[in-house]
Motif scaffolding. Structure first.
Motif, PDB file in Angstrom:
ATOM      1  N   PRO A 165      80.596  37.229  29.038  1.00 18.70           N
ATOM      2  CA  PRO A 165      81.690  36.710  28.199  1.00 18.70           C
ATOM      3  C   PRO A 165      81.682  37.355  26.816  1.00 18.70           C
ATOM      4  O   PRO A 165      80.626  37.721  26.294  1.00 18.70           O
ATOM      5  CB  PRO A 165      81.366  35.209  28.107  1.00 18.70           C
ATOM      6  CG  PRO A 165      80.501  34.922  29.286  1.00 18.70           C
ATOM      7  CD  PRO A 165      79.705  36.158  29.520  1.00 18.70           C
ATOM      8  N   ALA A 166      82.867  37.486  26.250  1.00 19.41           N
ATOM      9  CA  ALA A 166      82.967  38.051  24.901  1.00 19.41           C
ATOM     10  C   ALA A 166      82.308  37.136  23.875  1.00 19.41           C
ATOM     11  O   ALA A 166      81.726  37.602  22.895  1.00 19.41           O
ATOM     12  CB  ALA A 166      84.440  38.279  24.550  1.00 19.41           C
ATOM     13  N   GLU A 167      82.387  35.830  24.109  1.00 18.32           N
ATOM     14  CA  GLU A 167      81.787  34.850  23.212  1.00 18.32           C
ATOM     15  C   GLU A 167      80.677  34.120  23.943  1.00 18.32           C
ATOM     16  O   GLU A 167      80.891  33.575  25.033  1.00 18.32           O
ATOM     17  CB  GLU A 167      82.830  33.848  22.710  1.00 18.32           C
ATOM     18  CG  GLU A 167      83.931  34.468  21.852  1.00 18.32           C
ATOM     19  CD  GLU A 167      83.407  34.950  20.508  1.00 18.32           C
ATOM     20  OE1 GLU A 167      82.404  34.382  20.036  1.00 18.32           O
ATOM     21  OE2 GLU A 167      84.010  35.893  19.947  1.00 18.32           O
ATOM     22  N   ALA A 168      79.496  34.070  23.356  1.00 18.64           N
ATOM     23  CA  ALA A 168      78.366  33.371  23.970  1.00 18.64           C
ATOM     24  C   ALA A 168      78.498  31.866  23.759  1.00 18.64           C
ATOM     25  O   ALA A 168      78.930  31.432  22.686  1.00 18.64           O
ATOM     26  CB  ALA A 168      77.058  33.863  23.366  1.00 18.64           C
ATOM     27  N   PRO A 169      78.147  31.060  24.751  1.00 19.41           N
ATOM     28  CA  PRO A 169      78.186  29.611  24.551  1.00 19.41           C
ATOM     29  C   PRO A 169      77.126  29.173  23.553  1.00 19.41           C
ATOM     30  O   PRO A 169      76.142  29.875  23.330  1.00 19.41           O
ATOM     31  CB  PRO A 169      77.896  29.068  25.962  1.00 19.41           C
ATOM     32  CG  PRO A 169      77.121  30.153  26.629  1.00 19.41           C
ATOM     33  CD  PRO A 169      77.680  31.440  26.085  1.00 19.41           C
ATOM     34  N   ALA A 170      77.335  28.017  22.975  1.00 17.59           N
ATOM     35  CA  ALA A 170      76.379  27.503  21.995  1.00 17.59           C
ATOM     36  C   ALA A 170      75.136  27.002  22.709  1.00 17.59           C
ATOM     37  O   ALA A 170      75.212  26.416  23.789  1.00 17.59           O
ATOM     38  CB  ALA A 170      77.020  26.377  21.188  1.00 17.59           C
ATOM     39  N   ALA A 174      72.279  27.100  27.503  1.00 19.47           N
ATOM     40  CA  ALA A 174      73.608  27.413  28.027  1.00 19.47           C
ATOM     41  C   ALA A 174      73.826  28.919  28.088  1.00 19.47           C
ATOM     42  O   ALA A 174      74.435  29.443  29.023  1.00 19.47           O
ATOM     43  CB  ALA A 174      74.676  26.750  27.161  1.00 19.47           C
ATOM     44  N   ARG A 175      73.313  29.629  27.089  1.00 16.89           N
ATOM     45  CA  ARG A 175      73.488  31.081  27.065  1.00 16.89           C
ATOM     46  C   ARG A 175      72.686  31.735  28.186  1.00 16.89           C
ATOM     47  O   ARG A 175      73.185  32.627  28.885  1.00 16.89           O
ATOM     48  CB  ARG A 175      73.059  31.638  25.714  1.00 16.89           C
ATOM     49  CG  ARG A 175      73.207  33.150  25.625  1.00 16.89           C
ATOM     50  CD  ARG A 175      73.172  33.634  24.199  1.00 16.89           C
ATOM     51  NE  ARG A 175      73.366  35.081  24.149  1.00 16.89           N
ATOM     52  CZ  ARG A 175      73.877  35.726  23.114  1.00 16.89           C
ATOM     53  NH1 ARG A 175      74.281  35.050  22.051  1.00 16.89           N
ATOM     54  NH2 ARG A 175      74.007  37.047  23.132  1.00 16.89           N
ATOM     55  N   LEU A 176      71.448  31.291  28.395  1.00 17.78           N
ATOM     56  CA  LEU A 176      70.626  31.850  29.473  1.00 17.78           C
ATOM     57  C   LEU A 176      71.240  31.555  30.837  1.00 17.78           C
ATOM     58  O   LEU A 176      71.230  32.400  31.740  1.00 17.78           O
ATOM     59  CB  LEU A 176      69.212  31.291  29.386  1.00 17.78           C
ATOM     60  CG  LEU A 176      68.397  31.688  28.144  1.00 17.78           C
ATOM     61  CD1 LEU A 176      67.053  30.958  28.150  1.00 17.78           C
ATOM     62  CD2 LEU A 176      68.191  33.189  28.073  1.00 17.78           C
ATOM     63  N   GLU A 177      71.774  30.366  30.995  1.00 18.19           N
ATOM     64  CA  GLU A 177      72.397  29.998  32.265  1.00 18.19           C
ATOM     65  C   GLU A 177      73.625  30.850  32.539  1.00 18.19           C
ATOM     66  O   GLU A 177      73.829  31.328  33.661  1.00 18.19           O
ATOM     67  CB  GLU A 177      72.782  28.516  32.241  1.00 18.19           C
ATOM     68  CG  GLU A 177      73.402  28.028  33.549  1.00 18.19           C
ATOM     69  CD  GLU A 177      73.687  26.543  33.544  1.00 18.19           C
ATOM     70  OE1 GLU A 177      74.298  26.060  34.519  1.00 18.19           O
ATOM     71  OE2 GLU A 177      73.309  25.859  32.570  1.00 18.19           O
ATOM     72  N   THR A 178      74.442  31.068  31.518  1.00 17.70           N
ATOM     73  CA  THR A 178      75.632  31.908  31.681  1.00 17.70           C
ATOM     74  C   THR A 178      75.248  33.336  32.059  1.00 17.70           C
ATOM     75  O   THR A 178      75.873  33.956  32.926  1.00 17.70           O
ATOM     76  CB  THR A 178      76.456  31.912  30.377  1.00 17.70           C
ATOM     77  OG1 THR A 178      76.909  30.581  30.099  1.00 17.70           O
ATOM     78  CG2 THR A 178      77.667  32.834  30.499  1.00 17.70           C
ATOM     79  N   GLY A 179      74.219  33.863  31.412  1.00 16.35           N
ATOM     80  CA  GLY A 179      73.768  35.215  31.733  1.00 16.35           C
ATOM     81  C   GLY A 179      73.296  35.332  33.167  1.00 16.35           C
ATOM     82  O   GLY A 179      73.629  36.294  33.871  1.00 16.35           O
ATOM     83  N   SER A 212      69.837  42.120  29.145  1.00 15.38           N
ATOM     84  CA  SER A 212      68.608  41.868  28.394  1.00 15.38           C
ATOM     85  C   SER A 212      68.938  41.460  26.963  1.00 15.38           C
ATOM     86  O   SER A 212      68.331  40.528  26.413  1.00 15.38           O
ATOM     87  CB  SER A 212      67.714  43.113  28.394  1.00 15.38           C
ATOM     88  OG  SER A 212      67.197  43.375  29.679  1.00 15.38           O
ATOM     89  N   GLU A 213      69.891  42.138  26.364  1.00 14.83           N
ATOM     90  CA  GLU A 213      70.309  41.798  25.001  1.00 14.83           C
ATOM     91  C   GLU A 213      70.819  40.356  24.942  1.00 14.83           C
ATOM     92  O   GLU A 213      70.523  39.612  24.007  1.00 14.83           O
ATOM     93  CB  GLU A 213      71.398  42.762  24.541  1.00 14.83           C
ATOM     94  CG  GLU A 213      72.038  42.425  23.202  1.00 14.83           C
ATOM     95  CD  GLU A 213      71.078  42.529  22.029  1.00 14.83           C
ATOM     96  OE1 GLU A 213      71.337  41.887  20.989  1.00 14.83           O
ATOM     97  OE2 GLU A 213      70.059  43.250  22.145  1.00 14.83           O
ATOM     98  N   TRP A 214      71.565  39.974  25.947  1.00 18.20           N
ATOM     99  CA  TRP A 214      72.119  38.607  26.019  1.00 18.20           C
ATOM    100  C   TRP A 214      70.996  37.572  26.041  1.00 18.20           C
ATOM    101  O   TRP A 214      71.032  36.582  25.296  1.00 18.20           O
ATOM    102  CB  TRP A 214      72.990  38.504  27.264  1.00 18.20           C
ATOM    103  CG  TRP A 214      73.630  37.161  27.492  1.00 18.20           C
ATOM    104  CD1 TRP A 214      73.076  36.084  28.131  1.00 18.20           C
ATOM    105  CD2 TRP A 214      74.939  36.762  27.098  1.00 18.20           C
ATOM    106  NE1 TRP A 214      73.968  35.047  28.158  1.00 18.20           N
ATOM    107  CE2 TRP A 214      75.122  35.436  27.527  1.00 18.20           C
ATOM    108  CE3 TRP A 214      75.978  37.398  26.423  1.00 18.20           C
ATOM    109  CZ2 TRP A 214      76.303  34.724  27.317  1.00 18.20           C
ATOM    110  CZ3 TRP A 214      77.161  36.689  26.212  1.00 18.20           C
ATOM    111  CH2 TRP A 214      77.314  35.376  26.649  1.00 18.20           C
ATOM    112  N   ASN A 215      70.008  37.798  26.899  1.00 18.26           N
ATOM    113  CA  ASN A 215      68.896  36.850  27.010  1.00 18.26           C
ATOM    114  C   ASN A 215      68.017  36.860  25.759  1.00 18.26           C
ATOM    115  O   ASN A 215      67.614  35.804  25.261  1.00 18.26           O
ATOM    116  CB  ASN A 215      68.040  37.180  28.237  1.00 18.26           C
ATOM    117  CG  ASN A 215      68.743  36.877  29.534  1.00 18.26           C
ATOM    118  OD1 ASN A 215      69.645  36.044  29.588  1.00 18.26           O
ATOM    119  ND2 ASN A 215      68.356  37.559  30.592  1.00 18.26           N
TER     120      ASN A 215
END
Length: 333
Positions: A165-170, A174-179, A212-215
């Motif tokens: 996603p362009a915007e990461a969840p708060a 939640a961010r790790l799950e989305t990734g 990896s950057e996301w996580n």
């Protein structure tokens, strides 16, 4: 004479007689391109033969190019593609490319992805991609260095098809799950992604580094050292890859045996019951008895969902112990 012909027919192995019968159904149009052919279990039941014989039937038809394995569908009738015209006798010129002027790296990569999606990474070859595009094999090397280079280009394109996603969840969790879900979707669409390299030999691709950057960004600033952060990133990737690797294996197993998962499990019922009856595995036997009443289906998508929550729970607890930040990366964050 009739008696001799009957005796001659009996001398033909059963699998060849059955293959001939299915071949006739295809020739007569009873089975059209894309139609599912009888599975090994259906062949065994219809012709009263062993499953091993039924498997040889489908193997024979595949070798003849009459049927092909369709991932998550089964064995189907292959398309009737007319063979290429042979080159004149004595000619050393390569086969004339169909669209040489239009050939691009992108077209080669997309054709390779379609081939790998359908038949698996093991079936990928430069020759196969060239045939799919209708060009001479050497033409592809003007755009791609070789198979290894092609696989890297395929992986990058496949990952780009399922972007983060362009915007990461708060929230950390939640961010790790989305990734993890996004990475699973990429592997679900392209099962061969799980086979491009071992976990211990990461490939430096922009699309892979993006995950990896996301996580790492989710874990950054939590008071964790670099090793812990990267280990958690690798753990999440390995969870996705570890389940996804069976997507292609599942399709390959069905292609080889001609049996769906349920059909294969049915064929193993006797062996499992015999093991349970030995008394050496009482808990296993107890579970099997319950399954005899409730049934059990193993679906990889459901297994991924089942394990993701506990994995994130454990990760949350680990972060809490290492950095005392359980509230920020907790279930409600």
């Amino acid at each position: 004479m009739a008696a001799k012909s009957a005796q001659s027919a009996k001398s033909i192995p059963p699998y060849l007689r059955i293959a001939a019968a299915i071949r006739k159904r295809i020739a007569d149009g009873e089975l059209a391109p894309g139609d599912r052919v009888p599975s090994t279990r259906q062949i065994a039941r219809e012709w009263q033969v062993a499953l091993a014989t039924a498997t040889k039937v489908l193997t024979t038809l595949r070798q003849e190019g009459l049927v092909r394995a369709e991932p998550r569908v089964g064995t189907v009738v292959a398309s009737r593609t007319p063979p290429a015209s042979p080159a004149p006798a004595g000619s050393t010129a390569p086969a004339a490319p169909a669209r040489e002027g239009e050939l691009t790296r992108e077209r080669i990569v997309r054709a390779a992805i379609e081939l790998a999606d359908r038949e698996g990474l093991a079936a990928l070859s430069m020759r196969g991609v060239a045939a799919r595009l209708g060009v001479a094999v050497m033409s592809t090397y003007r755009h791609v260095g070789g198979k290894d280079d092609l696989i890297l280009l395929m992986a990058e394109a496949a990952l780009a098809d399922t972007p983060l996603p362009a915007e990461a969840p708060a929230g950390c969790r939640a961010r790790l799950e989305t990734g993890a879900r996004t990475l699973w979707a990429a592997h679900r669409a392209h099962p061969w992604l799980a086979h491009i390299g071992p976990l211990t030999r990461p490939i430096a691709l922009p699309g892979m580094i993006a995950f990896s950057e996301w996580n790492l960004a989710a874990l950054d600033g939590q008071g964790l050292d670099a090793t812990t952060m990267f280990n958690l990133n690798v753990l999440l990737y390995s969870y996705v890859q570890g389940i996804a690797v069976h997507l292609e294996r599942q399709a390959q197993a069905e292609s080889v045996t001609g049996m769906t998962e349920n059909e294969w499990l049915d064929s193993q019922a006797g062996a499992l019951a015999a093991l349970a009856a030995t008394g050496r595995y009482p808990t296993f036997a107890k579970v099997l008895r319950e399954f005899s009443e409730t049934g059990y289906d193993l679906y990889l998508d459901e297994l991924f969902e089942f394990g993701l929550g506990p994995l994130l729970d454990g990760l949350t607890a680990l972060v809490g112990r290492r950095a005392a930040l359980g509230s920020e990366c907790g279930p409600d964050a």
